[in-house]
Each structure stands twice: as structure tokens, then as C-alpha cells.
Motif scaffolding. Structure first.
Motif, short mmCIF file in Angstrom:
data_model
loop_
_atom_site.label_atom_id
_atom_site.label_comp_id
_atom_site.label_asym_id
_atom_site.label_seq_id
_atom_site.Cartn_x
_atom_site.Cartn_y
_atom_site.Cartn_z
N ASP A 78 0.86 -1.20 0.00
CA ASP A 78 0.00 0.00 0.00
C ASP A 78 0.89 1.24 0.00
OD1 ASP A 78 -2.20 -1.57 -0.01
OD2 ASP A 78 -2.75 -1.24 2.10
N ASP A 79 0.41 2.31 -0.62
CA ASP A 79 1.26 3.48 -0.81
C ASP A 79 1.32 4.38 0.42
OD1 ASP A 79 1.98 3.52 -3.89
OD2 ASP A 79 -0.03 2.69 -3.61
N VAL A 80 0.20 4.50 1.13
CA VAL A 80 0.19 5.30 2.35
C VAL A 80 -0.57 4.53 3.41
CG1 VAL A 80 -0.56 7.45 3.43
CG2 VAL A 80 0.23 7.49 1.06
N VAL A 81 0.05 4.38 4.58
CA VAL A 81 -0.65 3.74 5.70
C VAL A 81 -1.06 4.86 6.66
CG1 VAL A 81 -0.45 2.13 7.62
CG2 VAL A 81 0.70 1.64 5.43
N LEU A 82 -2.37 4.93 6.90
CA LEU A 82 -2.92 6.03 7.70
C LEU A 82 -2.98 5.61 9.18
CD1 LEU A 82 -5.80 6.53 5.15
CD2 LEU A 82 -3.94 8.17 5.53
N PRO A 83 -2.51 6.48 10.08
CA PRO A 83 -2.54 6.13 11.51
C PRO A 83 -3.96 5.85 12.00
CG PRO A 83 -1.17 8.06 11.11
CD PRO A 83 -1.86 7.77 9.82
N ASP A 84 -4.05 5.11 13.09
CA ASP A 84 -5.35 4.74 13.67
C ASP A 84 -6.13 5.94 14.17
OD1 ASP A 84 -5.61 2.06 13.36
OD2 ASP A 84 -4.51 1.56 15.19
N ILE A 85 -7.44 5.90 13.96
CA ILE A 85 -8.32 6.96 14.47
C ILE A 85 -9.75 6.43 14.39
CG2 ILE A 85 -8.72 8.12 12.22
CD1 ILE A 85 -8.27 10.80 13.85
N ASP A 86 -10.67 7.06 15.12
CA ASP A 86 -12.08 6.71 15.05
C ASP A 86 -12.56 6.73 13.58
OD1 ASP A 86 -14.87 6.91 16.71
OD2 ASP A 86 -14.99 8.15 14.90
N TYR A 87 -13.35 5.73 13.21
CA TYR A 87 -13.78 5.60 11.80
C TYR A 87 -14.40 6.90 11.26
CZ TYR A 87 -16.92 4.29 7.98
OH TYR A 87 -17.60 4.25 6.79
N CYS A 88 -15.31 7.50 12.06
CA CYS A 88 -15.99 8.70 11.55
C CYS A 88 -15.03 9.87 11.39
CB CYS A 88 -17.12 9.12 12.49
SG CYS A 88 -18.53 8.05 12.43
N LEU A 89 -13.88 9.82 12.05
CA LEU A 89 -12.91 10.91 11.90
C LEU A 89 -11.79 10.56 10.93
CD1 LEU A 89 -12.65 12.13 15.61
CD2 LEU A 89 -13.87 13.21 13.73
N SER A 90 -11.85 9.36 10.34
CA SER A 90 -10.77 8.95 9.44
C SER A 90 -10.56 9.92 8.27
CB SER A 90 -10.99 7.51 8.94
OG SER A 90 -12.19 7.43 8.19
N PRO A 91 -11.61 10.63 7.79
CA PRO A 91 -11.35 11.60 6.72
C PRO A 91 -10.31 12.66 7.10
CG PRO A 91 -13.70 11.17 6.85
CD PRO A 91 -13.07 10.50 8.06
N LEU A 92 -10.19 12.94 8.40
CA LEU A 92 -9.19 13.94 8.83
C LEU A 92 -7.79 13.52 8.40
CD1 LEU A 92 -10.37 14.72 12.50
CD2 LEU A 92 -10.67 16.15 10.45
N LEU A 93 -7.56 12.22 8.35
CA LEU A 93 -6.23 11.73 7.95
C LEU A 93 -6.18 11.34 6.48
CD1 LEU A 93 -5.31 9.64 11.12
CD2 LEU A 93 -4.74 12.01 10.56
N THR A 94 -7.23 10.68 6.01
CA THR A 94 -7.20 10.21 4.61
C THR A 94 -7.03 11.38 3.65
OG1 THR A 94 -8.88 8.66 5.36
CG2 THR A 94 -8.36 8.63 3.02
N ILE A 95 -7.59 12.53 4.01
CA ILE A 95 -7.54 13.65 3.07
C ILE A 95 -6.14 14.25 2.95
CG2 ILE A 95 -8.10 15.57 4.65
CD1 ILE A 95 -9.41 15.04 1.06
N ILE A 96 -5.29 14.03 3.94
CA ILE A 96 -3.98 14.71 3.91
C ILE A 96 -3.15 14.27 2.68
CG2 ILE A 96 -1.82 15.20 5.17
CD1 ILE A 96 -4.25 16.46 6.51
N PRO A 97 -2.93 12.96 2.46
CA PRO A 97 -2.18 12.61 1.24
C PRO A 97 -2.92 13.02 -0.03
CG PRO A 97 -2.97 10.63 2.38
CD PRO A 97 -3.22 11.78 3.30
N ALA A 98 -4.23 13.06 0.02
CA ALA A 98 -4.99 13.48 -1.17
C ALA A 98 -4.74 14.97 -1.45
CB ALA A 98 -6.48 13.21 -0.97
#
Ligand code: M6R
Length: 603
Positions: A555-575
Motif C-alpha cells: 500500500d502506498d500510504v498507511v494512515l494512523p489509527d483513528i475513530d472511523y468517523c474521523l478517518s477523513p481527517l487523515l485520509t484527506i492529507i495525502p490526497a
């Protein structure tokens, strides 16, 4: 859209040019300036393109103690010198700049301006010609003629008008378009926003819709179009001017991406106490808790933040949520629930499409809340309640930190409302901890930005199109990731629900089509892997951004653990970073993509 600056009482040229440069986020397809030295000399200069082009055209002797300037985002007429503001009347007595749209300009021309020679294709010129015609026909002074004209004008406007027979005044009028009056010592400034002229003054008067004003170097009079005086008190704005500067960054967009960990900490401090309790105005919490449905309205990136908000409110506040595009909702109101509550998400607080909805909400006497980054903005003033995003000034046209701030502030409210209603999930939601994880995770991701630059170089350098795919909450992020990539890099990108591709759109996948797959949803992680294989089998170059729990080798980016509903806070950063580098590597102006403006004040 469009930015305006006017100055009276001080060498106007540099103040206007600096102010317009700061306002370029509002439009940048042409610009113009009118200067008057109050000694019989006046200068009008216009240029297509950026303020830098205008600066190059100005000669050193073009100076003035009064002046008005404009940076344009074309609505009526192409970006040409003739269509650039300021516009003038037939006798070249009046000069006008305008931000907004005159809805009845064609009617004004037909009814009152037959035989008048026009120089542009703009709606604005009809207004300045009308002022001139009224002044001539009725033998009126400039301010009186302006007010008479305003009675006939329909639409949105922030107007600055100079009458060269009284060049120590700037006349102003506001309706639906933003405008601030800055108070100086022996001079006054009028501008679309305060930040653009913060180097000149920190004391401002908030102007309201319907205000008409006569501004001189040491006085200001605000009244209604019928001449009724209105009191508008000045206040001191406590904004650090450095917050709006680029510092060592080449582009604001990267600065603003990098600022996101700090924004999360700021929101945590402002909205949560040490024991994870929420600090939200109880009136807001009560109003939302009493509602049977939340309607979230927004546009663009803010709409995408609303899609994440839906999940947060439904889970933690236990209230159904409908998310709407303001531009659609405004003219096609759905059947509302019995006790609706409206939330407007808007970085700028000025978006015209959202204002159309809010106007109707107010006409129906329904409760509303604006979540905005701009204190005192129009949507904030017009809604029942406001919550500030506390993200600091966002200058790049592409919204980044406002998006993550909108998600975080919605999470705060969702928890506050849920706790008030006794929802167990809300009580168990350790948001303080989650926002700390978000800040840490974001930091880790922005620290790894070189890797994203490599991905952009490898997969996006030569492509004309791309896809973001995801399911569940990742679908919402796919939409935002796609918007980011297309608006700054001009790569045509679609955000797609991963499983929907096979229902038609997969026909577009060919050798080397970039597909960015997002995986955070426990319910569908394996299924999304299947969708990845489907596009890989058709030659796609797949990049995977996966949450730690779901990540696989390669996988190209592994996103640190976080509450599912808040995962966009991290997923959006590489995007966001991918969009930034795709644009920068092509040599584009990342902060000011073509055809766009930061605040979209036309419908
Ligand atoms: O100021 P707002 O949040 O109301 O603006 C809404 C959209 O115009 C805005 O999010 C736009 O989509 C951004 N350019 C996206 O980066």
C-alpha cells in the motif's frame, strides 16, 4: 467574487494595489484602478490578468489621494480591458467598481439608458451610466444621484463610486456582497475584506446590506437609500497579519495543509475541556437536540465535509441528517421534517448559493447555525447561531484546513448534542483523545510529503484523467480528493463509490489510468480490495491509502489509527498533498487555479 478597494485621504495607489493583491483570491482575470490627485488630475488604468500586469502598466506619475480598484472574476463579458473595472459614465464624471451581479441590468439599459454609448459588456456599466444620466437629467449632486440609481438597481453589490466633481469623497453601497470600512488616522479605506488592508488599520466598521455611505478622509456617514441615518460602530479586529502571510512557503496551499495539526489542537482547546467535556453554547446544543432532523447545506469542499458530518451526527447525536448542495436545495426544497435544524457549512461565510437557502430558512422562522471560518461573515450574521472553525485565514483557493476544521467542529457539536440527549456513543466518544490522534497523524503524514511528491511524479505527471474510489466514509473523501486534484492540477478526476465503477464507469479505465483507492471502512475493506483488482486487471495504476488496521504490504500510504468517523481527517492529507504536487510539478499557479475564486458570491 471580485475584490474591491477604495482609499480616501492617503496616497491611494500603493494601498489599493497591495489590497487588490491580497484580494486576488476573489478573482484574478483582470484588474483596474482609478486615481484622482484632487488637483485636477485623474488616471484610469486597466489590464487583463493579474494585478502584476496592472502594476506594470502604471506609470510613476499616476498617483492619487483618492482612488478605487478592482480585481475581477468575470460574470458578464469576457476578461478584456474594456470589461475590467472601474467603469465610467458617458461624460466621464463617475467611476465605479462593483462586486456582485446586477440582475436587471438589461432592463435598466432598455428603460433608462437608450442612446447612451456603452464601452463594455458588463452589467456594472449600466449602473454607472444610470448614475450619470440621473445626475445630468435631474441636476443632482453625485451622492443623491447614486441613491436615486440604487432605488432602481436589483441584484447583489458592493459598490465604490467616485464623482470627479467632488474627488474628496468615495460613495459606497452594499447589498449581499461583502464590504468593510477601515478607519485610519486622516484617511479611510473600503475593501471586500479586512485582511486585505490590515497593514493600514485594525479598526473596522462592519457594513450591512442596505447601507449606503459617504466616506471622506476623516468622516463617514452611513444611511439607507432613503436617507435614514444608520449607526455603525467601529471595532478593533484582533487578527495577526502574519497569519495571512506565506512565510517561507512558495504557495499558501502547502502552508495551509501543514497547518492542519495545529488547527486540530486549536479546536480541541477552544471547544473541549480537560475532561473531554464540550464547550459549546448551550442554546445551540438545545436547539439541535430538540430537532428531529438536521439539514446540512453547503457547496464544494464544504459540502463534502457535510457528508462526513452526516455520519458524525447520526452516530453520536442519534439524529437523522440530510446533506444538500445549497445550489440545488435553494430552488427545490424537499418536504421538511416537523422540527428541522439547519447547519450551513462555509469557509468564507459568503457563498451566495448557501445564502439563498438561509434566506428561505429565515422566512420560515426555522433555527439555523453557520459553521464558518470568518467571524462576522454574512452567513454568520444571518443565521440564528454561529460556530467558528478557528482554522485561521485560508488564502489558497483550494480549501484544505477549513475542510478538516469543519469535520472537527461538527464532531464537537455531534458529541455535545448526543451527551445532552443521553446517547451512549456520545458519552463514550473521547473526542479530546481523537483530536490529539488526528493532530499526531496529520503531522506524520505531512512530514512524509516527499513520498507523495514521488507518487505525483510517477503517476500523475502525464495523465489527463484519474479516479478516487472508496466506500462508506471513504466515498465522501473520494469526492473531496477528486475535487482537490481537478481544481488545482486540471486532471479530470472522478470521485466514485468503489463498487459503482463496474456499473458503467469502469469502461473508462485503460492502461495507466491512475486510481487512488481509500480504505478505512471495516464493513467493506475486503470488498474494496476486490474493486482494486478489477481496475488493475484493466491496466490501472492503483495507489492505495489505507488505515493501519486494513493496510497490506505494498500500500502506498498507511494512515494512523483513528475513530472511523474521523478517518477523513487523515485520509484527506495525502490526497491534498497529491493535488498540490500534481499542480506544482506542472508549473501551475497552485494557489490561484484558472477560472476559480475563493469566495463564490454569485449564484
Ligand atoms: O466558502 P465556502 O466554504 O462556502 O465555499 C464553498 C466552495 O466554493 C469551496 O469549498 C470550493 O469548492 C473550494 N474551492 C474547494 O477547494
Amino acid at each position: 467574487m471580485c475584490g474591491i478597494v477604495g482609499v480616501v485621504g492617503k496616497s491611494a495607489r500603493d494601498i489599493i494595489l497591495n489590497g487588490l493583491t491580497n484580494l486576488e483570491y476573489r478573482g484574478y482575470d483582470s484588474a483596474g484602478i482609478y486615481l484622482n490627485d484632487q488637483n485636477g488630475h485623474e488616471y484610469l488604468t486597466k489590464a487583463v490578468g493579474r494585478i502584476s500586469n496592472l502594476k506594470e502598466k502604471l506609470t510613476p506619475d499616476e498617483q492619487g489621494l483618492v482612488g478605487i480598484g478592482h480585481t475581477r472574476w468575470a460574470t458578464h463579458g469576457k476578461p478584456t480591458v474594456d470589461n475590467a473595472h472601474p467603469h465610467f459614465d458617458e461624460t466621464k464624471r463617475f467611476y465605479l467598481v462593483h462586486n456582485g451581479v446586477i440582475e436587471n441590468y438589461a432592463e435598466l439599459k432598455k428603460k433608462y439608458l437608450q442612446g447612451v454609448k456603452f464601452h463594455s459588456d458588463t452589467d456594472t456599466e449600466a449602473v454607472v451610466q444610470l448614475v450619470g444620466k440621473i445626475a445630468r437629467d435631474k441636476n443632482l449632486d453625485g451622492f443623491s444621484a447614486f441613491k436615486e440609481a440604487l432605488k432602481l438597481v436589483k441584484g447583489s453589490y458592493a459598490f465604490l463610486l467616485i464623482d470627479n466633481t467632488e474627488p474628496d469623497h468615495v460613495f459606497i453601497a452594499k447589498n449581499k456582497s461583502p464590504m468593510m470600512l477601515g478607519i485610519g488616522d486622516g484617511f479611510n479605506i473600503i475593501a471586500s475584506d479586512a485582511i486585505s488592508v490590515l497593514d493600514q488599520t485594525k479598526t473596522f466598521v462592519d457594513l450591512q446590506d442596505g447601507d449606503v455611505g459617504d466616506i471622506t478622509k476623516d468622516s463617514y456617514t452611513i444611511e439607507t437609500v432613503d436617507g435614514k441615518k444608520v449607526d455603525r460602530e467601529p471595532h478593533v479586529l484582533n487578527i495577526d497579519p502574519n497569519a495571512a502571510s506565506k512565510g517561507a512557503y512558495e504557495f499558501y496551499m502547502l502552508k495551509e495543509i501543514d497547518e492542519q495539526p495545529g488547527v486540530m489542537r486549536h479546536i480541541s482547546q477552544d471547544y473541549l475541556d480537560e475532561n473531554n467535556g464540550t464547550k459549546v453554547d448551550p442554546k445551540i446544543v438545545d436547539a439541535v437536540a430538540q430537532s428531529d432532523r438536521i439539514y446540512i447545506l453547503a457547496a464544494g469542499t464544504s459540502y463534502h465535509a457535510g457528508l462526513v458530518g452526516k455520519q458524525l451526527f447520526e452516530k453520536y447525536s442519534d439524529v437523522p441528517v440530510e446533506v444538500g448542495l445549497a445550489s440545488e436545495f435553494g430552488y427545490h426544497f424537499p418536504k421538511l421534517s416537523k422540527k428541522p435544524f439547519f447547519i450551513f457549512l462555509s469557509q468564507s461565510g459568503e457563498t451566495a448559493d448557501s445564502r439563498v437557502v438561509l434566506k428561505q430558512v429565515n422566512e420560515r422562522h426555522l433555527p439555523s447555525l453557520t459553521m464558518t471560518n470568518v467571524e462576522g461573515s454574512t452567513l454568520s450574521r444571518e443565521a440564528t447561531y454561529t460556530m467558528l472553525l478557528e482554522a485561521g485565514p485560508e488564502i489558497a483557493v483550494a480549501s484544505t484546513k477549513a475542510y478538516t476544521a469543519q469535520i472537527a467542529v461538527q464532531a464537537v457539536l455531534a458529541k455535545a448534542v448526543g451527551e445532552k440527549k443521553g446517547v451512549q456513543e456520545a458519552k463514550d466518544f473521547n473526542l479530546k483523545h481523537q483530536l490529539a490522534l488526528a493532530a499526531e497523524g496529520m503531522q506524520q503524514l505531512v512530514d512524509g510529503k516527499e513520498h507523495i511528491d514521488d507518487l505525483a511524479k510517477k503517476y500523475l505527471a502525464d495523465t489527463r484523467n484519474a479516479f478516487y474510489i472508496g466506500r462508506g466514509i471513504d466515498y465522501a473523501v473520494a469526492l473531496e480528493g477528486a475535487l482537490k486534484l481537478k481544481e488545482v492540477s486540471y486532471i479530470q478526476t472522478e470521485g466514485f463509490a468503489a463498487a459503482e465503477l463496474k456499473h458503467g464507469t469502469i469502461a473508462l479505465i485503460e492502461k495507466d489510468t491512475p486510481v487512488i483507492a481509500l480504505i478505512n471502512d471495516p464493513a467493506t475493506a475486503d470488498l474494496t480490495r476486490g474493486n482494486i483488482r478489477e481496475v488493475e486487471a484493466r491496466g490501472a495504476n492503483v495507489m492505495v491509502f489505507a488505515g493501519k488496521k486494513f493496510a497490506q504490504e505494498g500500500d502506498d500510504v498507511v494512515l494512523p489509527d483513528i475513530d472511523y468517523c474521523l478517518s477523513p481527517l487523515l485520509t484527506i492529507i495525502p490526497a491534498q498533498l497529491l493535488a498540490y504536487y500534481a499542480s506544482k510539478n506542472k508549473g501551475l499557479d497552485v494557489d490561484k487555479p484558472r477560472n476559480l475564486a475563493k469566495s463564490v458570491t454569485v449564484e
